[in-house]
Design a protein around this motif. Structure first.
Motif, PDB file in Angstrom:
ATOM      1  N   CYS A  27       0.862  -1.180   0.000  1.00 49.11           N
ATOM      2  CA  CYS A  27       0.000   0.000   0.000  1.00 49.11           C
ATOM      3  C   CYS A  27       0.901   1.232   0.000  1.00 49.11           C
ATOM      4  CB  CYS A  27      -0.896  -0.008   1.241  1.00 49.11           C
ATOM      5  SG  CYS A  27      -2.158   1.268   1.236  1.00 49.11           S
ATOM      6  N   TYR A  28       0.601   2.171  -0.886  1.00 50.51           N
ATOM      7  CA  TYR A  28       1.383   3.394  -0.988  1.00 50.51           C
ATOM      8  C   TYR A  28       0.588   4.540  -0.375  1.00 50.51           C
ATOM      9  CZ  TYR A  28       4.053   0.650  -4.321  1.00 50.51           C
ATOM     10  OH  TYR A  28       4.808  -0.331  -4.912  1.00 50.51           O
ATOM     11  N   VAL A  29       1.240   5.298   0.485  1.00 47.48           N
ATOM     12  CA  VAL A  29       0.592   6.423   1.154  1.00 47.48           C
ATOM     13  C   VAL A  29       1.248   7.714   0.683  1.00 47.48           C
ATOM     14  CG1 VAL A  29       0.115   7.524   3.372  1.00 47.48           C
ATOM     15  CG2 VAL A  29       0.028   5.028   3.171  1.00 47.48           C
ATOM     16  N   TYR A  30       0.430   8.574   0.107  1.00 48.86           N
ATOM     17  CA  TYR A  30       0.884   9.879  -0.374  1.00 48.86           C
ATOM     18  C   TYR A  30       0.520  10.902   0.701  1.00 48.86           C
ATOM     19  CZ  TYR A  30       0.657  14.248  -3.043  1.00 48.86           C
ATOM     20  OH  TYR A  30       0.818  15.536  -3.472  1.00 48.86           O
ATOM     21  N   LEU A  31       1.534  11.507   1.306  1.00 48.19           N
ATOM     22  CA  LEU A  31       1.312  12.492   2.360  1.00 48.19           C
ATOM     23  C   LEU A  31       1.436  13.889   1.753  1.00 48.19           C
ATOM     24  CD1 LEU A  31       3.418  10.759   5.161  1.00 48.19           C
ATOM     25  CD2 LEU A  31       0.939  10.647   4.797  1.00 48.19           C
ATOM     26  N   TRP A  64     -10.592   6.691   8.052  1.00 47.26           N
ATOM     27  CA  TRP A  64     -10.461   5.616   7.069  1.00 47.26           C
ATOM     28  C   TRP A  64      -9.028   5.168   6.862  1.00 47.26           C
ATOM     29  CZ3 TRP A  64     -14.419   2.787   6.289  1.00 47.26           C
ATOM     30  CH2 TRP A  64     -15.703   3.341   6.379  1.00 47.26           C
ATOM     31  N   THR A  65      -8.059   6.021   7.149  1.00 43.70           N
ATOM     32  CA  THR A  65      -6.670   5.628   6.929  1.00 43.70           C
ATOM     33  C   THR A  65      -6.184   4.621   7.979  1.00 43.70           C
ATOM     34  OG1 THR A  65      -5.815   7.546   8.136  1.00 43.70           O
ATOM     35  CG2 THR A  65      -6.090   7.770   5.739  1.00 43.70           C
ATOM     36  N   LEU A  66      -6.932   4.437   9.040  1.00 41.43           N
ATOM     37  CA  LEU A  66      -6.573   3.433  10.044  1.00 41.43           C
ATOM     38  C   LEU A  66      -6.444   2.053   9.403  1.00 41.43           C
ATOM     39  CD1 LEU A  66      -6.138   2.718  13.040  1.00 41.43           C
ATOM     40  CD2 LEU A  66      -8.615   2.467  13.230  1.00 41.43           C
ATOM     41  N   GLN A  67      -7.404   1.710   8.544  1.00 40.90           N
ATOM     42  CA  GLN A  67      -7.360   0.422   7.853  1.00 40.90           C
ATOM     43  C   GLN A  67      -6.186   0.341   6.882  1.00 40.90           C
ATOM     44  OE1 GLN A  67     -11.430  -1.345   7.002  1.00 40.90           O
ATOM     45  NE2 GLN A  67     -11.781   0.835   6.700  1.00 40.90           N
ATOM     46  N   GLU A  68      -5.897   1.441   6.207  1.00 40.83           N
ATOM     47  CA  GLU A  68      -4.795   1.477   5.250  1.00 40.83           C
ATOM     48  C   GLU A  68      -3.455   1.272   5.944  1.00 40.83           C
ATOM     49  OE1 GLU A  68      -4.940   5.070   2.851  1.00 40.83           O
ATOM     50  OE2 GLU A  68      -7.124   5.039   2.973  1.00 40.83           O
ATOM     51  N   LEU A  69      -3.385   1.625   7.205  1.00 39.38           N
ATOM     52  CA  LEU A  69      -2.157   1.474   7.972  1.00 39.38           C
ATOM     53  C   LEU A  69      -2.018   0.070   8.551  1.00 39.38           C
ATOM     54  CD1 LEU A  69       0.367   2.705   9.300  1.00 39.38           C
ATOM     55  CD2 LEU A  69      -1.111   3.460  11.178  1.00 39.38           C
ATOM     56  N   ILE A  70      -3.083  -0.465   9.113  1.00 35.78           N
ATOM     57  CA  ILE A  70      -3.011  -1.734   9.839  1.00 35.78           C
ATOM     58  C   ILE A  70      -3.098  -2.956   8.924  1.00 35.78           C
ATOM     59  CG2 ILE A  70      -4.166  -3.178  11.553  1.00 35.78           C
ATOM     60  CD1 ILE A  70      -4.990  -0.630  12.985  1.00 35.78           C
ATOM     61  N   ALA A  73       0.389  -5.768   4.790  1.00 35.33           N
ATOM     62  CA  ALA A  73       1.672  -6.182   5.366  1.00 35.33           C
ATOM     63  C   ALA A  73       2.740  -5.123   5.089  1.00 35.33           C
ATOM     64  CB  ALA A  73       2.096  -7.526   4.791  1.00 35.33           C
ATOM     65  N   GLN A  74       2.670  -4.502   3.915  1.00 39.40           N
ATOM     66  CA  GLN A  74       3.660  -3.496   3.548  1.00 39.40           C
ATOM     67  C   GLN A  74       2.981  -2.172   3.218  1.00 39.40           C
ATOM     68  OE1 GLN A  74       6.839  -4.571   0.814  1.00 39.40           O
ATOM     69  NE2 GLN A  74       6.150  -6.707   0.931  1.00 39.40           N
ATOM     70  N   VAL A  75       3.458  -1.117   3.856  1.00 39.37           N
ATOM     71  CA  VAL A  75       2.964   0.239   3.599  1.00 39.37           C
ATOM     72  C   VAL A  75       4.189   1.120   3.398  1.00 39.37           C
ATOM     73  CG1 VAL A  75       1.698   2.220   4.533  1.00 39.37           C
ATOM     74  CG2 VAL A  75       0.914  -0.106   5.046  1.00 39.37           C
ATOM     75  N   GLU A  76       4.198   1.872   2.318  1.00 39.50           N
ATOM     76  CA  GLU A  76       5.294   2.797   2.049  1.00 39.50           C
ATOM     77  C   GLU A  76       4.755   4.218   2.004  1.00 39.50           C
ATOM     78  OE1 GLU A  76       7.514   1.624  -1.407  1.00 39.50           O
ATOM     79  OE2 GLU A  76       8.240  -0.192  -0.427  1.00 39.50           O
ATOM     80  N   PHE A  77       5.469   5.123   2.668  1.00 36.41           N
ATOM     81  CA  PHE A  77       5.069   6.526   2.750  1.00 36.41           C
ATOM     82  C   PHE A  77       5.891   7.369   1.784  1.00 36.41           C
ATOM     83  CE2 PHE A  77       4.133   4.711   6.921  1.00 36.41           C
ATOM     84  CZ  PHE A  77       2.835   5.131   7.124  1.00 36.41           C
ATOM     85  N   PHE A  78       5.194   8.288   1.088  1.00 32.91           N
ATOM     86  CA  PHE A  78       5.832   9.200   0.152  1.00 32.91           C
ATOM     87  C   PHE A  78       5.426  10.633   0.457  1.00 32.91           C
ATOM     88  CE2 PHE A  78       5.982   5.156  -1.905  1.00 32.91           C
ATOM     89  CZ  PHE A  78       7.166   5.165  -2.617  1.00 32.91           C
ATOM     90  N   SER A  79       6.364  11.549   0.243  1.00 27.69           N
ATOM     91  CA  SER A  79       6.082  12.966   0.450  1.00 27.69           C
ATOM     92  C   SER A  79       5.301  13.524  -0.730  1.00 27.69           C
ATOM     93  CB  SER A  79       7.398  13.742   0.585  1.00 27.69           C
ATOM     94  OG  SER A  79       8.060  13.794  -0.666  1.00 27.69           O
ATOM     95  N   ARG A  80       4.844  14.747  -0.594  1.00 21.27           N
ATOM     96  CA  ARG A  80       4.109  15.381  -1.704  1.00 21.27           C
ATOM     97  C   ARG A  80       5.020  15.573  -2.911  1.00 21.27           C
ATOM     98  NH1 ARG A  80       3.478  21.268   0.958  1.00 21.27           N
ATOM     99  NH2 ARG A  80       5.456  22.149   0.284  1.00 21.27           N
ATOM    100  N   ASP A  81       6.329  15.495  -2.678  1.00 20.76           N
ATOM    101  CA  ASP A  81       7.310  15.635  -3.748  1.00 20.76           C
ATOM    102  C   ASP A  81       7.627  14.303  -4.417  1.00 20.76           C
ATOM    103  OD1 ASP A  81       8.048  18.404  -2.540  1.00 20.76           O
ATOM    104  OD2 ASP A  81       8.467  16.972  -0.937  1.00 20.76           O
ATOM    105  N   GLY A  82       6.959  13.228  -3.942  1.00 23.56           N
ATOM    106  CA  GLY A  82       7.176  11.905  -4.510  1.00 23.56           C
ATOM    107  C   GLY A  82       8.412  11.194  -3.976  1.00 23.56           C
ATOM    108  N   LYS A  83       8.989  11.712  -2.907  1.00 22.35           N
ATOM    109  CA  LYS A  83      10.183  11.085  -2.329  1.00 22.35           C
ATOM    110  C   LYS A  83       9.766  10.055  -1.284  1.00 22.35           C
ATOM    111  CE  LYS A  83      13.114  15.020  -3.264  1.00 22.35           C
ATOM    112  NZ  LYS A  83      13.921  16.110  -2.735  1.00 22.35           N
ATOM    113  N   LYS A  84      10.389   8.882  -1.363  1.00 24.38           N
ATOM    114  CA  LYS A  84      10.061   7.822  -0.413  1.00 24.38           C
ATOM    115  C   LYS A  84      10.620   8.189   0.960  1.00 24.38           C
ATOM    116  CE  LYS A  84      10.409   2.924   0.563  1.00 24.38           C
ATOM    117  NZ  LYS A  84      10.922   1.630   0.157  1.00 24.38           N
ATOM    118  N   LEU A  85       9.717   8.168   1.956  1.00 24.88           N
ATOM    119  CA  LEU A  85      10.105   8.503   3.321  1.00 24.88           C
ATOM    120  C   LEU A  85      10.492   7.257   4.113  1.00 24.88           C
ATOM    121  CD1 LEU A  85       7.206  11.032   4.029  1.00 24.88           C
ATOM    122  CD2 LEU A  85       9.535  11.528   3.229  1.00 24.88           C
ATOM    123  N   GLY A  86       9.866   6.151   3.778  1.00 28.79           N
ATOM    124  CA  GLY A  86      10.124   4.910   4.487  1.00 28.79           C
ATOM    125  C   GLY A  86       8.868   4.060   4.495  1.00 28.79           C
ATOM    126  N   SER A  87       8.892   3.018   5.299  1.00 29.08           N
ATOM    127  CA  SER A  87       7.759   2.098   5.387  1.00 29.08           C
ATOM    128  C   SER A  87       7.188   2.110   6.795  1.00 29.08           C
ATOM    129  CB  SER A  87       8.228   0.681   5.051  1.00 29.08           C
ATOM    130  OG  SER A  87       9.099   0.214   6.072  1.00 29.08           O
TER     131      SER A  87
END
Length: 161
Positions: A27-31, A64-70, A73-87
């Motif tokens: 799951c990819y999370v765009y912050l 609703w993002t509670l489900q997206e987080l829990i 198995a794999q969740v990756e966070f990205f900044s508004r600039d498209g840079k990977k922040l981590g998992s």
């Protein structure tokens, strides 16, 4: 995409959402509210430039993002600039501090091993646009399938949950 005009489709989608996320490979999370300066080429190496914005991200306050987080198995966070922040694993300390969700739950421990009170607390400070969604966003966390009754109010929806 969910057709929100069709109550049957909406109910099925909301009741199935947690399972969809569980089955996701990743799951990819765009912050949209987390910015990494342009000159930072490796965001993961220079966490100091964005970690406070990450902790304050609106994403962690939405129901609703509670489900997206829990669920996945794999969740990756990205900044508004498209840079990977981590998992969710590499950032689990921060995620745990912000959400109060135990690391074991983030790592996939059976949610049935956490008390009702503990699981409901994970959504306590989260907000939803519609009152009833405060309960409905927890359906998968509790492994419950129930009909949606928009207009019943948050208290009644939580008591049915």
């Amino acid at each position: 995409c969910i057709n929100k005009l069709t109550s049957n489709e909406l109910s099925t989608a909301i009741n199935s959402m947690f399972r969809w996320y569980q089955r996701a490979t990743k799951c990819y999370v765009y912050l949209s509210d987390v910015h990494v300066p342009e000159e930072v080429t490796d965001a993961q190496a220079f966490r100091i430039t964005w970690i406070e914005a990450f902790r304050r991200s609106r994403w962690f306050t939405r129901g609703w993002t509670l489900q997206e987080l829990i669920a996945p198995a794999q969740v990756e966070f990205f900044s508004r600039d498209g840079k990977k922040l981590g998992s969710k694993i590499s950032l689990e300390k921060e995620v745990c501090e912000v959400t109060k969700i135990p690391i074991a739950a983030l790592r996939g421990q059976s949610l049935g091993e956490f008390s009702f009170k503990e699981r409901i607390s994970w959504a306590a400070k989260r907000t939803t646009t519609v009152k009833e969604d405060k309960a409905y966003c927890l359906l998968g966390v509790f492994g419950v399938f129930m009909p949606l009754i928009y207009g019943e109010g948050e208290e009644h929806a939580l008591s049915r949950l």
